[in-house]
Write a protein that holds these residues in place. Structure first.
Motif, mmCIF file in Angstrom:
data_model
loop_
_atom_site.group_PDB
_atom_site.id
_atom_site.type_symbol
_atom_site.label_atom_id
_atom_site.label_comp_id
_atom_site.label_asym_id
_atom_site.label_seq_id
_atom_site.Cartn_x
_atom_site.Cartn_y
_atom_site.Cartn_z
ATOM 1 N N ASP A 113 0.803 -1.221 0.000
ATOM 2 C CA ASP A 113 0.000 0.000 0.000
ATOM 3 C C ASP A 113 0.833 1.267 0.000
ATOM 4 O O ASP A 113 0.360 2.320 0.425
ATOM 5 C CB ASP A 113 -0.902 0.014 1.253
ATOM 6 C CG ASP A 113 -1.995 -1.024 1.152
ATOM 7 O OD1 ASP A 113 -2.569 -1.176 0.063
ATOM 8 O OD2 ASP A 113 -2.253 -1.701 2.161
ATOM 9 N N ALA A 115 1.743 3.356 -2.293
ATOM 10 C CA ALA A 115 1.215 4.499 -3.051
ATOM 11 C C ALA A 115 0.151 5.230 -2.236
ATOM 12 O O ALA A 115 0.169 6.469 -2.133
ATOM 13 C CB ALA A 115 0.638 4.018 -4.386
ATOM 14 N N HIS A 118 1.762 7.048 0.752
ATOM 15 C CA HIS A 118 2.440 8.279 0.308
ATOM 16 C C HIS A 118 1.408 9.366 -0.004
ATOM 17 O O HIS A 118 1.627 10.542 0.324
ATOM 18 C CB HIS A 118 3.281 8.003 -0.935
ATOM 19 C CG HIS A 118 4.675 7.535 -0.624
ATOM 20 N ND1 HIS A 118 5.594 8.334 0.001
ATOM 21 C CD2 HIS A 118 5.300 6.358 -0.852
ATOM 22 C CE1 HIS A 118 6.736 7.674 0.147
ATOM 23 N NE2 HIS A 118 6.585 6.462 -0.349
ATOM 24 N N ALA A 119 0.303 8.966 -0.637
ATOM 25 C CA ALA A 119 -0.733 9.950 -0.978
ATOM 26 C C ALA A 119 -1.314 10.558 0.295
ATOM 27 O O ALA A 119 -1.515 11.783 0.374
ATOM 28 C CB ALA A 119 -1.827 9.275 -1.808
ATOM 29 N N GLY A 213 10.464 0.285 -7.281
ATOM 30 C CA GLY A 213 9.627 1.482 -7.409
ATOM 31 C C GLY A 213 10.460 2.748 -7.279
ATOM 32 O O GLY A 213 10.338 3.682 -8.085
ATOM 33 N N THR A 218 8.689 4.290 -10.656
ATOM 34 C CA THR A 218 7.418 3.737 -11.116
ATOM 35 C C THR A 218 6.779 3.015 -9.938
ATOM 36 O O THR A 218 7.331 2.996 -8.847
ATOM 37 C CB THR A 218 7.651 2.806 -12.323
ATOM 38 O OG1 THR A 218 6.385 2.441 -12.873
ATOM 39 C CG2 THR A 218 8.424 1.538 -11.952
ATOM 40 N N ARG A 219 5.582 2.458 -10.158
ATOM 41 C CA ARG A 219 4.928 1.734 -9.061
ATOM 42 C C ARG A 219 5.111 0.246 -9.228
ATOM 43 O O ARG A 219 4.763 -0.313 -10.260
ATOM 44 C CB ARG A 219 3.439 2.044 -9.048
ATOM 45 C CG ARG A 219 3.203 3.313 -8.324
ATOM 46 C CD ARG A 219 1.767 3.490 -7.930
ATOM 47 N NE ARG A 219 1.683 4.835 -7.385
ATOM 48 C CZ ARG A 219 0.665 5.646 -7.548
ATOM 49 N NH1 ARG A 219 -0.396 5.256 -8.215
ATOM 50 N NH2 ARG A 219 0.696 6.844 -7.018
ATOM 51 N N ARG A 221 4.348 -3.295 -7.039
ATOM 52 C CA ARG A 221 3.745 -3.864 -5.828
ATOM 53 C C ARG A 221 4.247 -5.285 -5.626
ATOM 54 O O ARG A 221 4.774 -5.903 -6.554
ATOM 55 C CB ARG A 221 2.215 -3.871 -5.966
ATOM 56 C CG ARG A 221 1.568 -2.491 -5.875
ATOM 57 C CD ARG A 221 0.135 -2.570 -6.360
ATOM 58 N NE ARG A 221 -0.575 -3.679 -5.731
ATOM 59 C CZ ARG A 221 -1.390 -3.590 -4.682
ATOM 60 N NH1 ARG A 221 -1.608 -2.416 -4.139
ATOM 61 N NH2 ARG A 221 -2.003 -4.657 -4.189
ATOM 62 N N GLU A 334 6.512 10.181 -2.948
ATOM 63 C CA GLU A 334 6.620 9.127 -3.949
ATOM 64 C C GLU A 334 6.978 9.743 -5.299
ATOM 65 O O GLU A 334 6.493 10.815 -5.640
ATOM 66 C CB GLU A 334 5.281 8.386 -4.084
ATOM 67 C CG GLU A 334 5.393 7.156 -4.972
ATOM 68 C CD GLU A 334 4.034 6.603 -5.415
ATOM 69 O OE1 GLU A 334 3.070 7.390 -5.518
ATOM 70 O OE2 GLU A 334 3.976 5.393 -5.685
ATOM 71 N N ALA A 336 6.757 8.446 -9.062
ATOM 72 C CA ALA A 336 6.346 7.325 -9.917
ATOM 73 C C ALA A 336 6.026 7.839 -11.322
ATOM 74 O O ALA A 336 5.222 7.259 -12.043
ATOM 75 C CB ALA A 336 5.151 6.617 -9.307
#
Ligand SMILES: NC(=O)c1ccc[n+]([C@@H]2O[C@H](COP(=O)([O-])OP(=O)(O)OC[C@H]3O[C@@H](n4cnc5c(N)ncnc54)[C@H](O)[C@@H]3O)[C@@H](O)[C@H]2O)c1
Ligand SMILES: N[C@@H](CCO)C(=O)O
Ligand code: NA
Length: 430
Positions: A113, A115, A118-119, A213, A218-219, A221, A334, A336
């Protein structure tokens, strides 16, 4: 000038890592204050078992209500060292909502999780730091995020799990059994709460996802990472490796494709030459190579697990986050922006060591070699050892795609003269 009002820290979890974080915060309090420019105060410690005596931690700071602690509103930094997905995820987002920045050692959560976390940090103008999540004490996240921010990273390769390196090292150097070595790693505080995460490669895969990442902007997982653990590595595999002048390590490898349009991330046991620096990484140490356009090859090495080494990385983050709070800034979030897709294992190109049990009669070698040729897999060396009408055939290939190798092995299994495929192992680091 030193601010007199302290920055307040909430510690979530007081196990192997948490107890060392609390200890260092106390013993290094004056130095930490001088480096930050304000004292840091342990304002609360959330635990599961409050009756347990914890040396150096005043009992009035201990609580079982982690949610109330992160909601207090006067907490500057929450240090999450509980581990696992929940309640850690909710506690971290609640901390952001109530004004705190977060330092975490939780690779499983970050890989799943990252992303969203970070959001949430960005939305509330707070920091999320996690140097301890990858390769313990070794500074790796910050060098990738900050020191190499002007370069282009093409490859990250290394040993990122201390427990499995400890076990493989013991099996290789002392002939110890798997379970005995795992029990020792657990007693030393290296293993995850459920050591399946270590030995089946989930922990290393989570770290590979985080590294890929950050390295490739980039993302990636956990689910994007190809994963094989080390539970099937046998004494016979070590003997084969030794015959080739190699040893076996559990590696995490993140690569940018040659055309630059995608990336791959994988974790699996691999043979590496004894002359390669990774071969001499012993015990719970980790080592990671980073290859970049301008820097060339960098190597990061050090203790990859254990309470005090991991706490060192947590404390480094704590100092950084406290400094940011005092100056009213936040560190990098982040990145990405490349949005490069993650390709599957079939696209990976490497070398293979394949051990086959075959019938010892004329023409078998030619038959086997034809199957390799038909799939476009070029053979580097073949070694044959006969035993009563049966033979063991060891083939080492040149570089080939995993898809081509998979097709080759499927076709080999269909040959009457091939009794079985004893082992397939990738060969790296040449
Ligand atoms: N041990 C290492 O070498 C190491 C290295 C790097 C990262 N990490 C990570 O650090 C984290 C902690 O690892 P550890 O080795 O200290 O584990 P640990 O099991 O020793 O400690 C976790 C502690 O959290 C407590 N806890 C669980 N749920 C809780 C809750 N809801 N509220 C309060 N406390 C709770 C447990 O009782 C336990 O004492 C994990 O994310 C792990 O992956 C560990
Ligand atoms: N269980 C992990 C802890 C460090 O992340 C390891 O053995 O590497
Ligand atoms: Na680290």
């Amino acid at each position: 000038m030193m601010r007199t009002r302290p920055l307040k820290v909430a510690l979530l979890g007081c196990g192997v890592v948490g107890s060392e974080v609390a200890r260092i915060m106390t013993t290094h309090a004056d130095d930490l204050a001088a480096r930050i420019g304000a004292p840091v105060e342990l304002a609360g410690v959330a635990v599961r078992r409050p009756s347990k005596l914890r040396e150096g931690i005043p009992q009035e700071l201990v609580t079982t209500d982690a949610t109330a602690l992160v909601k207090r509103g006067d907490i500057d930094v929450v240090v999450e060292v509980i581990g696992g997905i929940e309640p850690a995820r909710t506690l971290i987002t609640t901390a952001f909502e109530h004004g705190a920045s977060v330092v975490s050692a939780n690779k499983a959560l970050l890989a799943q999780d990252g992303a969203a976390l970070h959001a949430a940090a960005g939305q509330h103008g707070k920091d999320l730091y996690y140097e301890a999540a990858v390769a313990g004490a070794i500074p790796l996240i910050r060098p990738l995020r900050e020191s190499l921010a002007g370069d282009k990273v093409n490859r990250v390769l290394g040993i990122v799990n201390g427990t499995t390196n400890f076990i493989l090292d013991k099996m290789d150097s002392t002939g110890a059994g798997y379970q005995e070595a795992l029990d020792e790693a657990t007693a030393l505080g290296y293993a995850e709460a459920d050591p399946t995460a270590d030995v089946e490669g989930f922990d290393a895969a989570a770290k590979a996802a985080i590294l890929a990442g950050i390295a490739f902007h980039t993302r990636v997982r956990l689910d994007d990472v190809y994963r094989e653990g080390m539970t099937e590595v046998t004494a016979a595999d070590f003997a084969s490796a030794r015959n080739m002048g190699c040893t076996i390590k559990l590696l995490a490898i993140c690569e940018r494709a040659e055309d630059g349009q995608s990336v791959t991330a994988r974790v699996h046991p691999a043979m590496i030459p004894l002359s390669h620096p990774l071969a001499s990484v012993r015990g719970a140490y980790n080592a990671v190579f980073v290859e970049s356009d301008a820097s060339g090859q960098l190597m990061f090495y050090g203790p990859g697990a254990g309470g005090a080494p991991t706490a060192s990385a947590v404390l480094g983050d704590l100092v950084a986050v406290c400094r940011n709070r005092l100056s009213g800034t936040t560190g990098p979030g982040e990145s990405a922006y490349t949005a490069l897709p993650v390709s599957g294992m079939g696209e990976v190109v490497t070398r293979y060591h394949i051990s086959l049990d075959v019938a010892d009669k004329p023409g078998v070698l030619a038959q086997v070699a034809t199957v390799f040729a038909e799939h476009g897999v070029s053979i580097d060396t073949v070694r044959q050892q006969g035993k009563d009408g049966e033979a063991s055939l060891v083939v080492v290939t040149h570089r080939a795609s995993d898809a081509a190798l998979g097709g080759t092995v499927e076709a080999l299994r269909k040959l009457d003269t091939v009794r079985g495929v004893a082992s397939i192992m990738r060969v790296e680091g040449e």
